[in-house]
Design a protein around this motif. Structure first.
Motif, PDB file in Angstrom:
ATOM      1  N   SER A  46       0.720  -1.141   0.106  1.00  0.00           N
ATOM      2  CA  SER A  46       0.035   0.156   0.110  1.00  0.00           C
ATOM      3  C   SER A  46       0.738   1.343  -0.025  1.00  0.00           C
ATOM      4  N   GLN A  88      -7.076   0.662   0.004  1.00  0.00           N
ATOM      5  CA  GLN A  88      -7.365  -0.425   0.619  1.00  0.00           C
ATOM      6  C   GLN A  88      -8.611   0.114   1.828  1.00  0.00           C
ATOM      7  N   ASP A 168      -6.268  -1.864  -4.416  1.00  0.00           N
ATOM      8  CA  ASP A 168      -5.574  -2.513  -3.522  1.00  0.00           C
ATOM      9  C   ASP A 168      -6.545  -3.307  -2.543  1.00  0.00           C
ATOM     10  N   GLU A 169      -6.436  -4.597  -2.595  1.00  0.00           N
ATOM     11  CA  GLU A 169      -7.358  -5.589  -2.035  1.00  0.00           C
ATOM     12  C   GLU A 169      -8.964  -5.298  -2.115  1.00  0.00           C
TER      13      GLU A 169
HETATM   14 MG   LIG Z   1      -1.882  -2.982   2.389  1.00  0.00          MG
END
Ligand SMILES: [Mg+2]
Ligand SMILES: Nc1ncnc2c1ncn2[C@@H]1O[C@H](COP(=O)(O)OP(=O)(O)OP(=O)(O)O)[C@@H](O)[C@H]1O
Length: 510
Positions: A46, A88, A168-169
């Motif tokens: 991240s 995220q 991000d995820e």
């Molecule tokens: Mg992360």
């Protein structure tokens, strides 16, 4: 064929007080490529994305994008360069409507310079509709669950004219069906020549959708290769920097028939979400709840924890009927609850790791309102060590920890209370493979000590590995149960499917 490089980051360094998060990372992505960025919790994924999009100022290094050097200082500047990001921790505005969120920071104006709401509403409906999301866009975003919010963030990111979309995820709060929708979107982007950076801890997703992978370890580059050239175990080995072991099934035959019952719920009705479901949990049992999003799993858990009151039905604890008015009542009896939504219901961002971990325990370790800091420190150190929580010190503000490490602190919060029953809603969400193995081992250790675990997971393989029994839910009802060796992913899926075809579109998401 040589890759046509779109993004080239070189020698990226980022330091935080006490943490060298990126130690000179090189990272490149080709046009139209789906590129996985992998690594353990806290590896720096991240941070690398944030250094690219201007959320963090990098200490060293250069970024070339589409043929020239860029230095965006904000997400908006990065967006103007053609980089669109879903972070995220979703940076949406929960109190504003869905359509306002779709256009945050880029609201269309009419010829009088006024915000053009009509266009915003129409466009939002169209873009979300294309993704198969049917919601009332004029409602505040917070009236929908995490999955819808995630989809709104995705829709927003892909609706801007981008050359690179970063996720991000994105899948951590989506169920299998929604992940397929998202993968459809990714394939469309790719077909248009748009590159995608995809971060996920779910290995099967990487192998399904990505062609290239870059692996970070402790803030440094650990490998870069074509996905077709490696297998899952090799990928894990790069991530952990050692030999990888496959996660294994821990349960055999169902052996708990005669174990005493800890909790029982019968005929629970709650609003539209729970329609007469009943479950029972035995001492030392790991009971799984399976079902698609919206099947009522989290609501059932909240009723058991006293965070939600049932309209009808009974709850028993150790054979006595109980009426939990709030979580305090259930906590007093020895129930713990690890929430699925760590941002809203879980962490207190500005407090330290230590405070976040021991907040529920404080009454137990204080005398006349004075907390025994010796005891507190001992417990905190024990769990930082046991769950391998990556933090420079127990006093670090929890918001500075990586997503997966925040999740571990939340788990520790309940484990350190010596509960009799722990409810875990998506306990390994966002957790890397190594830590996942540790958490699963811990769940088994708890069960071995006679502690019961109620586990909700969208990852069916996780239920298969860990549960003594699985209850399959749909629309607030119990569709069926599987015990011991009967539990496997196909059996669970076929119970869900047998209950009558497709779910209404959108309905399942809310
Ligand atoms: Mg992360
Ligand atoms: N704002 C910050 N202040 C201090 N430390 C930070 C900050 N942001 C990140 N870190 C630290 O930098 C390191 C890398 O964190 P990062 O969030 O990039 O990890 P990650 O690879 O995304 O992990 P995860 O898979 O858990 O999301 C961690 O040790 C983290 O604690």
């Amino acid at each position: 064929m040589a890759r046509d490089i779109l993004l080239e980051m070189k020698g990226i360094v980022k330091n935080f007080p006490g943490v060298r998060a990126l130690k000179g990372v090189d990272f490149s992505v080709a046009r139209g490529e789906v590129h996985a960025l992998m690594g353990e919790n806290g590896a720096g994924k991240s941070t690398l994305i944030k250094a690219l999009t201007g959320i963090y100022t990098k200490d060293e290094g250069t970024i070339r994008f589409d043929g020239r050097e860029i230095n965006p200082r904000s997400t908006l500047e990065a967006q103007k360069e053609g980089i669109s990001t879903i972070y995220q921790e979703l940076n949406l505005s929960p109190f504003q409507t869905v359509y306002e969120n779709m256009f945050l920071g880029r609201e269309p104006r009419n010829s009088f310079g006024m915000v053009d709401r009509k266009t915003m509403i129409q466009e939002s409906l169209r873009i979300l509709g294309e993704l198969g999301i049917h919601v009332d866009v004029t409602k505040p975003l917070l009236s929908y669950g995490t999955a819808v919010q995630q989809m709104v963030a995705i829709a927003r990111a892909v609706s801007v004219d981008a050359k690179l979309v970063i996720m991000d995820e994105p899948t951590s709060s989506l169920d299998t069906k929604e992940v397929e929708v998202l993968f459809g979107v990714i394939r469309k982007l790719k077909a248009k020549g748009i590159a995608v950076i995809f971060i996920s801890h779910r290995l099967d997703e990487i192998f399904e959708i990505c062609e290239h992978v870059t692996i970070l370890k402790d803030g440094a580059l650990a490998g870069e290769m074509r996905v077709a050239d490696i297998d899952q175990l090799q990928l894990i080995s790069y991530m952990i920097g050692g030999e990888a072991k496959q996660l294994e099934r821990t349960k055999g035959d169902y052996e708990l028939q005669s174990a005493p019952e800890v909790a029982r719920m019968t005929d629970i009705q709650q609003g539209m979400r729970l329609n007469g479901i009943g479950i029972d949990i035995k001492k030392g049992e790991v009971l799984g709840l399976a079902g698609l999003l919206g099947s009522g799993r989290s609501e059932l858990a909240k009723v058991l924890f006293g965070a939600m009151q049932p309209d009808e039905g009974e709850v028993f604890w150790m054979d006595k009927q109980v009426h939990f008015k709030s979580p305090k009542d259930s906590i007093d009896l020895g129930i713990g609850f690890c929430t699925e939504d760590r941002k809203v219901e879980g962490i207190i961002p500005h407090l330290s790791v230590k405070e976040n971990m021991t907040i529920a325990l404080l009454p137990q370790i204080s005398k006349m309102g004075v907390v025994s800091s010796k005891q507190q420190n001992k417990i905190v150190e024990e769990y930082i060590d046991r769950l391998k929580i990556k933090t420079p010190s127990p006093n670090q503000a929890i918001r500075n920890l990586s997503g997966g490490n925040q999740q571990k602190v939340l788990l520790a919060r309940w484990l350190c209370m010596n509960p009799k029953l722990v409810i875990m809603d998506e306990p390994t969400r966002g957790i890397d493979v190594g830590a996942k193995a540790e958490i699963e081992a811990l769940i088994q250790e708890l069960a071995g000590q006679g502690i019961s675990v109620l586990m909700i997971s969208s990852e069916l393989a996780e239920l298969e590995r860990n549960c003594d029994r699985v209850v399959v839910m749909r629309e607030g009802r119990n569709l069926g149960e599987l015990c011991g060796l009967e539990i496997n992913q196909d059996a669970i899926m076929s119970i869900i499917a047998s209950a009558g075809g497709e779910l209404e579109k959108g309905g399942r998401l809310q």
